[in-house]
Design an enzyme around this catalytic site. Structure first.
Site, PDB file in Angstrom:
ATOM      1  N   SER A 217       0.840  -1.191   0.000  1.00 12.56           N
ATOM      2  CA  SER A 217       0.000   0.000   0.000  1.00 12.56           C
ATOM      3  C   SER A 217       0.874   1.239   0.000  1.00 12.56           C
ATOM      4  O   SER A 217       1.911   1.284   0.678  1.00 12.56           O
ATOM      5  CB  SER A 217      -0.911   0.018   1.228  1.00 12.56           C
TER       6      SER A 217
ATOM      7  N   ASP B 274      -0.164  -1.010  -4.312  1.00 16.44           N
ATOM      8  CA  ASP B 274      -1.594  -1.092  -4.018  1.00 16.44           C
ATOM      9  C   ASP B 274      -2.133   0.302  -3.702  1.00 16.44           C
ATOM     10  O   ASP B 274      -1.575   1.031  -2.888  1.00 16.44           O
ATOM     11  CB  ASP B 274      -1.796  -2.024  -2.819  1.00 16.44           C
TER      12      ASP B 274
ATOM     13  N   GLY C 278     -10.605  -6.570  -0.515  1.00 14.74           N
ATOM     14  CA  GLY C 278     -11.308  -6.932   0.718  1.00 14.74           C
ATOM     15  C   GLY C 278     -11.606  -8.408   0.812  1.00 14.74           C
ATOM     16  O   GLY C 278     -12.724  -8.801   1.159  1.00 14.74           O
TER      17      GLY C 278
ATOM     18  N   ASN D  44      -5.337  -8.773   3.309  1.00 10.13           N
ATOM     19  CA  ASN D  44      -4.369  -8.162   4.216  1.00 10.13           C
ATOM     20  C   ASN D  44      -4.824  -8.273   5.666  1.00 10.13           C
ATOM     21  O   ASN D  44      -4.111  -8.781   6.515  1.00 10.13           O
ATOM     22  CB  ASN D  44      -4.142  -6.691   3.862  1.00 10.13           C
TER      23      ASN D  44
END
Length: 292
Positions: free
Chosen positions: A50, A85, A212, A235
């Site tokens: 991320s 990400d 998700g 994650n």
């Protein structure tokens, strides 16, 4: 083996109806766990980073160096892609491409469609010049920071015609349409838009991405894969597994001070969590010349 593109990886997954997991790199131990799990299960894997974690990890260049060094040290032979990400801007994606990431996500989902298309197209043009693949997002995928319940996400499902236009005008490689999944723990039973998922994949022709992936029932995962989802992001589930293991160890050993003693169990827990998801996604034993 070096880092690889996601292009062949996800094309193979789409054709053979399985999904490749993206597991986020949060620190050294997560990186070790994910790579070892992939090698053990003979599964292709995507290491996601991320943008919000880049500075914590020491920068784009350090992330690439860490992943490559671990791959060499562990003699990793399965396909590994390194993916930015939720890149928030052209500049962030540019830095990742320059550093050696093999894939980037440009997240223009919070912008009006025309602005999203313009930003995404600019990133795609640069990325493709360097052999880097691009993931785009359309519609808003809610998350912990948004404090939205799953039912509210349904109102933000991606619109099929807009997905078709975005893919056509930007030539992105993969699309993450908002279809009811959320980032972080679910507050209610997930309600995925399967009919729209199928139509989006059929009309765009590109592999779809499901964000998700934590907490979605396996039956829904399997249905999403059959309808064209070839990449699933996980994650939170790994973070929770790691934290639980560390807490358990420190509770049993309250005087321990050596990080290796309590982070080791956390790393092992992530490794097992990743292996479970790979089995659910059907990506184990998928390493062959076809998808290299």
């Amino acid at each position: 083996m070096g880092l690889e593109s996601m292009k062949l990886m996800l094309s193979h997954a789409l054709e053979h109806r399985y999904a490749v997991g993206q597991f986020n790199v949060n620190n050294l131990e997560f990186t070790q766990a994910i790579l070892l799990a992939a090698q053990e299960e003979q599964s292709p894997v995507i290491l996601g980073v991320s943008e919000s974690y880049i500075s914590y990890l020491g920068g784009y260049t350090l992330v690439v160096a860490m992943v490559k060094a671990l791959m060499e040290e562990y003699e990793i032979t399965v396909p590994v892609a390194l993916h930015l990400d939720h890149g928030s801007s052209f500049e962030a994606c540019q830095k990742a491409i320059k550093a050696g990431f093999t894939s980037v996500m440009i997240d223009g989902s919070h912008h009006p469609l025309d602005e999203n298309i313009a930003m995404t197209g600019r990133v795609a043009a640069l990325a493709h010049e360097h052999g880097v693949t691009v993931e785009a997002e359309l519609g808003r995928i809610s998350g912990r920071e948004d404090d939205l319940v799953v039912e509210e996400a349904e109102a933000m499902y991606a619109i099929v015609d807009e997905c078709v236009r975005l893919v056509r005008e930007t030539s992105v490689d993969f699309l993450a349409p908002a279809l009811g999944s959320v980032h972080g723990p679910y507050k209610a039973k997930p309600k995925l838009g399967f009919e729209r998922m199928q139509e989006i994949q059929e009309r765009t022709g590109v592999p779809l991405v499901l964000h998700g992936g934590t907490g979605i029932p396996n039956a829904d995962i399997q249905k999403a894969i059959l309808l064209g989802t070839a990449k699933i992001n996980v994650n939170t589930e790994n973070q929770m597994a790691c934290t639980a293991a560390v807490r358990e160890y420190l509770k049993a050993n309250p005087s321990e001070w050596d990080p290796r003693r309590y982070l080791g169990p956390g790393r092992d827990a992530v490794r097992e969590s990743v292996k479970r998801k790979m089995r659910e996604f059907g990506s184990i034993n998928r390493v062959s010349r076809e998808n290299r």
